[in-house]
Design a protein around this motif. Sequence first.
Motif, short mmCIF file in Angstrom:
data_model
loop_
_atom_site.label_atom_id
_atom_site.label_comp_id
_atom_site.label_asym_id
_atom_site.label_seq_id
_atom_site.Cartn_x
_atom_site.Cartn_y
_atom_site.Cartn_z
N ASP A 174 -15.99 25.39 16.15
CA ASP A 174 -14.54 25.15 16.03
C ASP A 174 -14.20 23.71 16.43
OD1 ASP A 174 -14.15 27.78 15.20
OD2 ASP A 174 -13.73 28.49 17.24
N ALA A 175 -14.80 23.27 17.53
CA ALA A 175 -14.55 21.90 17.98
C ALA A 175 -15.03 20.90 16.93
CB ALA A 175 -15.27 21.64 19.31
N ALA A 176 -16.19 21.15 16.35
CA ALA A 176 -16.73 20.24 15.33
C ALA A 176 -15.82 20.20 14.11
CB ALA A 176 -18.14 20.67 14.94
N ALA A 177 -15.30 21.33 13.68
CA ALA A 177 -14.41 21.38 12.52
C ALA A 177 -13.13 20.62 12.79
CB ALA A 177 -14.11 22.82 12.14
N GLY A 223 -6.98 22.52 24.07
CA GLY A 223 -8.27 23.20 24.08
C GLY A 223 -9.40 22.28 23.65
N LEU A 224 -9.14 21.47 22.64
CA LEU A 224 -10.15 20.52 22.17
C LEU A 224 -10.43 19.45 23.22
CD1 LEU A 224 -12.03 19.58 19.92
CD2 LEU A 224 -10.08 18.37 18.90
N VAL A 225 -9.39 18.91 23.80
CA VAL A 225 -9.56 17.89 24.85
C VAL A 225 -10.29 18.48 26.05
CG1 VAL A 225 -8.34 16.40 26.48
CG2 VAL A 225 -7.59 16.51 24.10
N PHE A 268 -12.34 21.01 26.01
CA PHE A 268 -13.72 21.24 25.59
C PHE A 268 -14.54 19.96 25.71
CE2 PHE A 268 -16.94 20.96 22.25
CZ PHE A 268 -17.71 22.08 22.52
N LEU A 269 -13.96 18.84 25.27
CA LEU A 269 -14.67 17.56 25.32
C LEU A 269 -14.91 17.08 26.75
CD1 LEU A 269 -12.84 15.72 22.40
CD2 LEU A 269 -15.19 16.60 22.40
N ALA A 270 -13.97 17.37 27.63
CA ALA A 270 -14.07 16.87 29.00
C ALA A 270 -14.74 17.85 29.96
CB ALA A 270 -12.67 16.54 29.52
N ALA A 271 -14.92 19.10 29.55
CA ALA A 271 -15.39 20.15 30.46
C ALA A 271 -16.71 19.84 31.15
CB ALA A 271 -15.48 21.47 29.71
N GLU A 272 -17.60 19.19 30.46
CA GLU A 272 -18.91 18.94 31.04
C GLU A 272 -19.14 17.48 31.38
OE1 GLU A 272 -22.15 20.92 29.14
OE2 GLU A 272 -20.86 22.59 28.54
N CYS A 273 -18.06 16.76 31.56
CA CYS A 273 -18.16 15.34 31.89
C CYS A 273 -18.99 15.15 33.16
CB CYS A 273 -16.76 14.76 32.09
SG CYS A 273 -16.77 13.04 32.58
N CYS A 274 -20.05 14.43 33.02
CA CYS A 274 -20.89 14.01 34.14
C CYS A 274 -21.58 15.14 34.89
CB CYS A 274 -20.06 13.18 35.14
SG CYS A 274 -19.22 11.78 34.41
N VAL A 275 -21.67 16.34 34.32
CA VAL A 275 -22.26 17.45 35.07
C VAL A 275 -23.73 17.23 35.43
CG1 VAL A 275 -20.65 19.20 34.25
CG2 VAL A 275 -22.77 18.82 33.02
#
Length: 105
Positions: free
Chosen positions: A5-8, A82-84, A86-93
């Motif tokens: 979904d994010a890719a689309a 939701g898209l933003v 999703f993109l930021a959720a794993e920042c620097c993990v």
Amino acid sequence: MKIDDAAARLEALGSPTRLKIYRTLVRAGRAGMPVGRLGEKLKVASSTMSYHLKALMAVGLVFQKRDGVTLICHAEYDTMRGLVDFLAAECCVDEAECSDAKSIA
């Protein structure tokens, strides 16, 4: 959000014209903007506007409501957030020293 979904959604925003349309609708706020005015503002022909709006609606970034004979376009803010997120959720993990990872997630 699923990665497909994010890719689309990102693919739909990958067109400069669609990105301009979307950003204009985001700036318009909750009131949205009539299709005709959107086309005039961005200098996009109505057939081209219809094509691009269809792509944005197909991935849930834009919706339309009819007000009499006028079609009003709106940005779908929940989908955008939701898209933003999703993109930021794993920042620097994977980076132990990153303080942003905790503040973003």
